[in-house]
Design an enzyme around this catalytic site. Structure first.
Site, PDB file in Angstrom:
ATOM      1  N   TYR A 129       0.788  -1.225   0.000  1.00 52.15           N
ATOM      2  CA  TYR A 129       0.000   0.000   0.000  1.00 52.15           C
ATOM      3  C   TYR A 129       0.823   1.279   0.000  1.00 52.15           C
ATOM      4  O   TYR A 129       0.324   2.339  -0.259  1.00 52.15           O
ATOM      5  CB  TYR A 129      -0.961   0.013   1.192  1.00 52.15           C
ATOM      6  CG  TYR A 129      -2.155  -0.870   0.963  1.00 52.15           C
ATOM      7  CD1 TYR A 129      -3.309  -0.371   0.396  1.00 52.15           C
ATOM      8  CD2 TYR A 129      -2.113  -2.211   1.294  1.00 52.15           C
ATOM      9  CE1 TYR A 129      -4.399  -1.176   0.168  1.00 52.15           C
ATOM     10  CE2 TYR A 129      -3.199  -3.030   1.071  1.00 52.15           C
ATOM     11  CZ  TYR A 129      -4.342  -2.505   0.510  1.00 52.15           C
ATOM     12  OH  TYR A 129      -5.416  -3.318   0.287  1.00 52.15           O
ATOM     13  N   HIS A 155      -4.684   2.146  -5.623  1.00 54.11           N
ATOM     14  CA  HIS A 155      -4.782   2.754  -4.291  1.00 54.11           C
ATOM     15  C   HIS A 155      -4.535   4.267  -4.351  1.00 54.11           C
ATOM     16  O   HIS A 155      -3.898   4.822  -3.458  1.00 54.11           O
ATOM     17  CB  HIS A 155      -3.792   2.105  -3.316  1.00 54.11           C
ATOM     18  CG  HIS A 155      -3.957   0.632  -3.194  1.00 54.11           C
ATOM     19  ND1 HIS A 155      -5.053   0.042  -2.613  1.00 54.11           N
ATOM     20  CD2 HIS A 155      -3.157  -0.383  -3.606  1.00 54.11           C
ATOM     21  CE1 HIS A 155      -4.926  -1.267  -2.668  1.00 54.11           C
ATOM     22  NE2 HIS A 155      -3.794  -1.549  -3.265  1.00 54.11           N
TER      23      HIS A 155
END
Length: 163
Positions: free
Chosen positions: A15, A70
């Site tokens: 992430y 993301h």
């Protein structure tokens, strides 16, 4: 593929924040220097097309490839990356922009044919209305827990039953 999977989400680098992992994958993937606290978006944008190329080489056209960005990069970098991904025919690219930047979908749509998925980060069903009307993205991604339904009454809520 041998197990019958036809849709595969391919990712690399995690992430992108030290706040989410002690040793984040993005450092091992080469998306940041050892002292970096966040992912290097330039390295990421260059690596994703290589990932798609590698997976397509191994799997061919037998599976649909999905990727979640993301909301890591700026719109112009997203456009450039998606142009490179077009040849690999992704099923979708998820979260190309953050929810507060939905107005940027018009720019994305004008510059690439890659399908987009969005909505996982939305907090309310009403956030889908305008993007759906505008055809901003192709696939709705949502969490059931954010679907807008509420408990029938206080006794159900106390027991954790939500309708």
């Amino acid at each position: 593929m041998e197990q019958g999977f036809r849709y595969v989400r391919i990712q690399q680098g995690g992430y992108g924040s030290l706040y989410l992992a002690q040793q984040p994958d993005f450092k091992d993937a080469g998306f940041g220097k050892p002292t970096d606290e966040f992912i290097d978006p330039r390295a990421y944008v260059q690596a994703v097309p290589k990932l798609f190329r590698t997976v397509r080489k191994i799997c061919g056209e037998e599976v649909e490839l999905l990727h979640d960005t993301h909301e890591r990069v700026q719109p112009q970098d997203m456009i450039n990356m998606c142009k490179k991904l077009e040849e690999f025919d992704p099923f979708w690219i998820e979260d190309p922009v953050s929810p507060e930047n939905m107005g940027l979908f018009k720019q994305l749509r004008a510059n690439t044919t890659v399908p987009f998925a969005m909505g996982e980060l939305f907090n309310n069903l009403n956030e889908f209305i305008q993007p759906m009307a505008d055809r901003s993205f192709d696939y709705i991604r949502c969490h059931v827990r954010r679907s807008g339904h509420h408990a029938r009454d206080e006794s159900d809520q106390a027991r954790g039953i939500f309708m």
